[in-house]
Every structure is written in C-alpha cells, then in structure tokens.
Motif scaffolding. Structure first.
Motif, short mmCIF file in Angstrom:
data_model
loop_
_atom_site.label_atom_id
_atom_site.label_comp_id
_atom_site.label_asym_id
_atom_site.label_seq_id
_atom_site.Cartn_x
_atom_site.Cartn_y
_atom_site.Cartn_z
N MET A 1 0.85 -1.16 0.00
CA MET A 1 0.00 0.00 0.00
C MET A 1 0.90 1.23 0.00
O MET A 1 1.68 1.43 0.91
CB MET A 1 -0.90 -0.02 1.24
CG MET A 1 -1.79 1.16 1.36
SD MET A 1 -3.01 1.06 2.69
CE MET A 1 -2.12 0.39 4.05
N GLU A 2 0.83 2.03 -1.02
CA GLU A 2 1.64 3.24 -1.13
C GLU A 2 0.97 4.39 -0.40
O GLU A 2 -0.24 4.43 -0.24
CB GLU A 2 1.81 3.61 -2.60
CG GLU A 2 2.64 2.63 -3.38
CD GLU A 2 2.78 3.05 -4.83
OE1 GLU A 2 2.64 4.25 -5.12
OE2 GLU A 2 3.04 2.18 -5.65
N LEU A 3 1.80 5.34 0.01
CA LEU A 3 1.28 6.54 0.66
C LEU A 3 1.03 7.58 -0.42
O LEU A 3 1.91 8.35 -0.79
CB LEU A 3 2.27 7.07 1.70
CG LEU A 3 1.85 8.31 2.47
CD1 LEU A 3 0.55 8.03 3.24
CD2 LEU A 3 2.93 8.72 3.42
N ALA A 4 -0.16 7.55 -0.98
CA ALA A 4 -0.55 8.51 -2.02
C ALA A 4 -1.53 9.48 -1.39
O ALA A 4 -2.65 9.12 -1.05
CB ALA A 4 -1.19 7.78 -3.19
N MET A 5 -1.08 10.71 -1.22
CA MET A 5 -1.93 11.72 -0.59
C MET A 5 -1.94 12.96 -1.45
O MET A 5 -0.94 13.32 -2.06
CB MET A 5 -1.41 12.07 0.81
CG MET A 5 -1.37 10.89 1.76
SD MET A 5 -0.68 11.34 3.37
CE MET A 5 -2.09 12.13 4.12
N ALA A 6 -3.07 13.64 -1.45
CA ALA A 6 -3.17 14.92 -2.13
C ALA A 6 -2.28 15.93 -1.40
O ALA A 6 -1.98 15.78 -0.21
CB ALA A 6 -4.61 15.40 -2.13
N ALA A 7 -1.85 16.94 -2.12
CA ALA A 7 -0.92 17.93 -1.55
C ALA A 7 -1.46 18.55 -0.27
O ALA A 7 -0.72 18.72 0.70
CB ALA A 7 -0.62 19.01 -2.59
N GLU A 8 -2.75 18.88 -0.24
CA GLU A 8 -3.33 19.51 0.95
C GLU A 8 -3.36 18.54 2.13
O GLU A 8 -3.05 18.92 3.27
CB GLU A 8 -4.74 20.02 0.65
CG GLU A 8 -5.34 20.87 1.74
CD GLU A 8 -4.52 22.12 2.07
OE1 GLU A 8 -4.51 22.51 3.25
OE2 GLU A 8 -3.91 22.70 1.15
N VAL A 13 -0.72 16.65 7.35
CA VAL A 13 -0.03 15.60 8.10
C VAL A 13 1.38 16.07 8.47
O VAL A 13 1.82 15.90 9.62
CB VAL A 13 0.01 14.28 7.31
CG1 VAL A 13 0.94 13.27 7.97
CG2 VAL A 13 -1.38 13.70 7.17
N VAL A 14 2.08 16.66 7.54
CA VAL A 14 3.44 17.15 7.81
C VAL A 14 3.40 18.21 8.90
O VAL A 14 4.25 18.23 9.80
CB VAL A 14 4.12 17.65 6.52
CG1 VAL A 14 5.41 18.40 6.83
CG2 VAL A 14 4.39 16.48 5.58
N ASN A 15 2.41 19.09 8.86
CA ASN A 15 2.28 20.12 9.90
C ASN A 15 2.06 19.49 11.27
O ASN A 15 2.64 19.94 12.27
CB ASN A 15 1.16 21.10 9.57
CG ASN A 15 1.54 22.08 8.49
OD1 ASN A 15 2.71 22.27 8.19
ND2 ASN A 15 0.54 22.68 7.86
N ARG A 16 1.23 18.47 11.33
CA ARG A 16 1.01 17.77 12.61
C ARG A 16 2.30 17.15 13.11
O ARG A 16 2.61 17.20 14.31
CB ARG A 16 -0.05 16.70 12.46
CG ARG A 16 -1.46 17.21 12.34
CD ARG A 16 -2.43 16.03 12.18
NE ARG A 16 -3.71 16.46 11.73
CZ ARG A 16 -4.74 16.73 12.53
NH1 ARG A 16 -4.60 16.62 13.83
NH2 ARG A 16 -5.89 17.11 12.03
N LEU A 17 3.05 16.54 12.20
CA LEU A 17 4.31 15.90 12.59
C LEU A 17 5.34 16.94 13.03
O LEU A 17 6.08 16.70 13.99
CB LEU A 17 4.85 15.05 11.44
CG LEU A 17 4.02 13.81 11.13
CD1 LEU A 17 4.52 13.14 9.86
CD2 LEU A 17 4.03 12.83 12.30
N PHE A 56 -3.59 8.68 12.23
CA PHE A 56 -4.98 8.45 11.84
C PHE A 56 -5.29 9.10 10.50
O PHE A 56 -6.01 8.53 9.68
CB PHE A 56 -5.94 8.97 12.91
CG PHE A 56 -5.98 8.12 14.16
CD1 PHE A 56 -6.03 6.74 14.09
CD2 PHE A 56 -5.95 8.72 15.41
CE1 PHE A 56 -6.06 5.97 15.24
CE2 PHE A 56 -5.98 7.96 16.56
CZ PHE A 56 -6.02 6.58 16.48
N ALA A 57 -4.73 10.29 10.26
CA ALA A 57 -4.96 10.95 8.97
C ALA A 57 -4.37 10.13 7.83
O ALA A 57 -4.98 10.00 6.77
CB ALA A 57 -4.35 12.35 8.99
#
Length: 93
Positions: A1-8, A13-17, A56-57
C-alpha cells in the motif's frame, strides 16, 4: 500500500508531525531543565496526540483511496487490504 496523498492532505499531516517534533523537543528541554513532572507529562501527552492524529490521517487517507479506487478488487484482495489497514489502525490504539 503506497502513501498517495493529495498535496493539501500531505501538508496537514506534515504540519502535525512538525508540531509533534517541536513538542518532543520541548519535552526534552523540560527534562534537561528539571521542570515540574506534571508540566512534562502534559507536554508529552500533547506530542502523543499530535502523532496519533497524523497516523490516523494517514490511515484514513489509505482507507479513502482503497474504497474509491476504480478497480474492483477480488474478495481476497479486499480482505487482505482490510486486514492490513486494521493492523495499521490498531497499531495506533
């Protein structure tokens, strides 16, 4: 399962991290400074929540992609994917 996420989604997620990273750095400083135990634990709990929310996101995005991808998977493939997602979800519980 690849981590394919829209830019937003990825940005959130990056901001949370990054927030969790800052909170963890704060916890380390607090420990090194000998700060009050209750303050340290409160900050550590906040960092833990930020990490959980990021996880979770990521999992929710994986679920969304699995449910909306065009190719109807064979039942055994769907079951395997469900089991993998469930395992990921439970790893955060």
């Amino acid at each position: 399962m690849e981590l394919a996420m829209a830019a937003e989604e990825l940005k959130k997620v990056v901001n949370r991290l990054r927030r969790a990273q800052g909170q963890i750095a704060g916890v380390i400083r607090m420990i090194e400074e000998g700060r009050d135990c209750e303050e340290v634990v409160t900050q550590l709990a906040a960092a833990s929540r930020a990490l959980d929310r990021a996880g979770f996101a990521i999992i929710a995005t994986g679920l969304q992609h699995c449910l909306t991808d065009g190719d109807p998977a064979a039942p055994e493939d769907r079951e395997r994917m469900r089991a993998r997602l469930e395992k990921l979800f439970l790893s955060l519980a």
